[in-house]
Design a protein around this motif. Structure first.
Motif, PDB file in Angstrom:
ATOM      1  N   MET A   1       0.847  -1.201   0.000  1.00 23.29           N
ATOM      2  CA  MET A   1       0.000   0.000   0.000  1.00 23.29           C
ATOM      3  C   MET A   1       0.872   1.237   0.000  1.00 23.29           C
ATOM      4  O   MET A   1       1.747   1.387   0.831  1.00 23.29           O
TER       5      MET A   1
ATOM      6  N   ALA B   1     -12.664  -4.032   4.636  1.00 24.31           N
ATOM      7  CA  ALA B   1     -11.363  -3.813   5.282  1.00 24.31           C
ATOM      8  C   ALA B   1     -10.473  -5.042   5.080  1.00 24.31           C
ATOM      9  O   ALA B   1      -9.272  -4.931   4.843  1.00 24.31           O
ATOM     10  N   TRP B   2     -11.103  -6.204   5.151  1.00 21.81           N
ATOM     11  CA  TRP B   2     -10.357  -7.448   4.946  1.00 21.81           C
ATOM     12  C   TRP B   2      -9.853  -7.545   3.508  1.00 21.81           C
ATOM     13  O   TRP B   2      -8.688  -7.836   3.260  1.00 21.81           O
TER      14      TRP B   2
ATOM     15  N   ARG C   1      -9.289  -5.244   1.371  1.00 21.94           N
ATOM     16  CA  ARG C   1      -8.324  -4.210   0.985  1.00 21.94           C
ATOM     17  C   ARG C   1      -6.952  -4.400   1.647  1.00 21.94           C
ATOM     18  O   ARG C   1      -5.987  -3.739   1.284  1.00 21.94           O
ATOM     19  N   LEU C   2      -6.900  -5.285   2.625  1.00 21.23           N
ATOM     20  CA  LEU C   2      -5.633  -5.509   3.334  1.00 21.23           C
ATOM     21  C   LEU C   2      -4.593  -6.091   2.371  1.00 21.23           C
ATOM     22  O   LEU C   2      -4.914  -6.936   1.536  1.00 21.23           O
ATOM     23  N   ASP C   3      -3.386  -5.608   2.499  1.00 24.40           N
ATOM     24  CA  ASP C   3      -2.280  -6.086   1.662  1.00 24.40           C
ATOM     25  C   ASP C   3      -2.079  -7.603   1.855  1.00 24.40           C
ATOM     26  O   ASP C   3      -1.842  -8.064   2.964  1.00 24.40           O
TER      27      ASP C   3
ATOM     28  N   LEU D   1      -0.202  -9.268   8.901  1.00 21.87           N
ATOM     29  CA  LEU D   1      -1.540  -9.261   9.492  1.00 21.87           C
ATOM     30  C   LEU D   1      -2.497 -10.096   8.642  1.00 21.87           C
ATOM     31  O   LEU D   1      -3.298 -10.866   9.171  1.00 21.87           O
TER      32      LEU D   1
ATOM     33  N   ARG E   1       0.223  -3.513  15.150  1.00 23.03           N
ATOM     34  CA  ARG E   1      -0.191  -4.763  14.508  1.00 23.03           C
ATOM     35  C   ARG E   1      -1.460  -4.591  13.691  1.00 23.03           C
ATOM     36  O   ARG E   1      -1.584  -5.131  12.600  1.00 23.03           O
TER      37      ARG E   1
ATOM     38  N   PRO F   1      -2.614  -1.662   9.793  1.00 28.72           N
ATOM     39  CA  PRO F   1      -2.870  -1.824   8.356  1.00 28.72           C
ATOM     40  C   PRO F   1      -4.361  -1.883   8.001  1.00 28.72           C
ATOM     41  O   PRO F   1      -4.743  -1.527   6.891  1.00 28.72           O
ATOM     42  N   LEU F   2      -5.206  -2.311   8.947  1.00 32.01           N
ATOM     43  CA  LEU F   2      -6.651  -2.332   8.677  1.00 32.01           C
ATOM     44  C   LEU F   2      -7.207  -0.912   8.541  1.00 32.01           C
ATOM     45  O   LEU F   2      -8.257  -0.706   7.950  1.00 32.01           O
TER      46      LEU F   2
ATOM     47  N   THR G   1      -5.373   1.159   5.095  1.00 27.11           N
ATOM     48  CA  THR G   1      -5.808   0.729   3.764  1.00 27.11           C
ATOM     49  C   THR G   1      -7.261   1.113   3.479  1.00 27.11           C
ATOM     50  O   THR G   1      -7.806   0.726   2.446  1.00 27.11           O
TER      51      THR G   1
END
Lengths: 183, 234
Positions: free
Chosen positions: A1, A118-119, A121-123, A128, B48, B51-52, B55
């Motif tokens: 990202m 959100a899930w 779009r996560l890298d 994570l 941790r 990133p949620l 993004t």
């Protein structure tokens, strides 16, 4: 990202805020406000409440910028945490309850979309993502509902149709697994 | 709520996810002030999950929200601890600048002294900022005339148990230094001095270290801790 602002740039902006430089706060607003409103809105649902959260958060960023310590995590994490805390406080004060009564069906669909968006779009290459993906689907979803949507234990239990005690211990164990996986 | 070593990481995660009750949040935030392990665990947990958030698809923004923020911003004052304590810098006008003593810090403190005095119904006739030999601000004296003066200590001054701080002024060369009173402990205090001519611009004020009960001679005998010259609020 791709980040539109290097973290150390935000750090410098916080230092300038502590010295009374309003342009530095404006810079943080320009770079981050869009994401911060979206993050708050995932939790409080309504746009005007999200703006209220972000407004309060920027005042707090301004008055507490001198307390930021770079040894305790990124400037971005510090700023986002302020917004998240304001939004969660607003929930605990019960403002979202009214929103739920107003537009229950619509909001229910929107918020579960938010959580899964959100899930998605996560890298995919991030730690994570890999560690959440290692959890079974319901457990992954309960963590996302809490973090992304600001759901309480009780709300998660209700939506996943599970007893409250079971939900709590699920989440607790999932968080332990995530910590170990990401260590 | 307990913050055992085993428990800290789990509690930190639940805090960051927003799963704690309001009372638990208050407990944890208070504990974080003194528990570095907990502070570190919360910071690590935030990173941790960050990133949620980073993004997320940004919402559209407009100028009106920024304008609302800007209107609500308090002034950033010289000392971070004074945040949110009112219009400390609003009085930083030319009158004070012109009479600033030595340093920018002193200028700001003069303004603070004035702001402090303006917030009360009775205005002091003069304000004096007292500096030590190194030029560091130690205290502000406000003299109201009428046998009333107030001193605010603005630095930690080391006072041995058998000593006390005495406040003096020099109304005129003829009168010599006159005691305005003692500072109880090392706090700021109001002083009830003797009847004196009204304080004037450029009148000398100083604080000295004296024996318990004050100078035995009625004149300063101990070392000068700080001194400064009065200014008339403009």
């Amino acid at each position: 990202m791709l980040m539109s602002s290097a973290p150390d740039e935000l750090e410098r902006s916080l230092a300038a805020c502590a010295n009374g430089d309003r342009n530095a706060l404006r810079h943080i607003y320009d770079v981050e406000a869009g994401r911060l409103i979206a993050i708050a809105q995932r939790i409080v649902r309504r746009r005007e409440l999200a703006e209220e959260v972000v407004q309060e958060a920027f005042i707090r960023i301004w008055t507490h910028a001198h307390q930021y310590e770079s040894t305790r995590g990124s400037a971005r994490g510090w700023i986002y945490a302020i917004v998240r805390n304001r939004a969660l406080n607003m929930l605990r004060d019960g403002k979202r309850e009214h929103a739920i009564e107003d537009i229950e069906t619509l909001q229910e669909k929107d918020s579960s979309d938010d959580v899964m968006t959100a899930w998605y779009r996560l890298d995919r290459n991030s730690r994570l993502y890999a560690c959440l993906d290692a959890l079974d689907d319901q457990r992954k979803r309960s963590i996302l509902m809490a973090y992304v949507g600001g759901y309480s234990h009780g709300e998660i239990a209700g939506r996943l149709r599970l007893p409250l005690g079971t939900t709590k211990s699920w989440i607790r164990r999932s968080l332990t697994a995530l910590r170990e996986c990401m260590a | 709520m307990t913050f055992d070593r085993d428990n800290i990481a789990a509690v930190a995660d639940e805090y960051v996810l927003g799963l704690l009750e309001a009372a638990e949040v208050a407990d944890l935030e208070a504990e974080m002030e003194r528990n570095d392990d907990l502070k570190a665990a919360v910071a690590a947990s935030r990173e941790r999950f960050l990133p949620l958030d980073t993004t997320v698809e940004p919402a559209t923004t407009d100028e009106t929200l920024w304008q609302r923020i800007e209107r609500a911003l308090p002034e950033q004052s010289a000392s971070p601890r004074r945040n949110g304590q009112g219009p400390a810098n609003d009085n930083n006008g030319n009158g004070w600048r012109a009479t600033a003593i030595a340093s920018l810090a002193a200028t700001v403190l003069l303004a603070l002294g004035l702001a402090f005095s303006l917030m009360r119904t009775v205005e002091p006739l003069v304000v004096a900022v007292l500096l030590n030999d190194a030029g560091e601000v130690q205290a502000v004296v406000e003299d109201f005339g009428n046998e009333n003066a107030a001193i605010r200590l603005l630095a930690d001054i080391d006072v041995p148990a058998d000593k006390t701080i005495q406040v003096w002024t020099l109304p005129s060369k003829e009168m010599g230094p006159v005691s305005l009173g003692l500072i109880e402990g090392i706090r700021s205090t109001r002083l009830d001095g003797p009847s004196l001519p009204l304080p004037k611009d450029n009148q000398l004020y100083e604080i000295t270290l004296e024996q318990q009960g004050g100078s035995p001679t009625g004149r300063p005998t101990g070392p000068i801790l700080a001194k400064g010259w009065a200014r008339l609020p403009r």
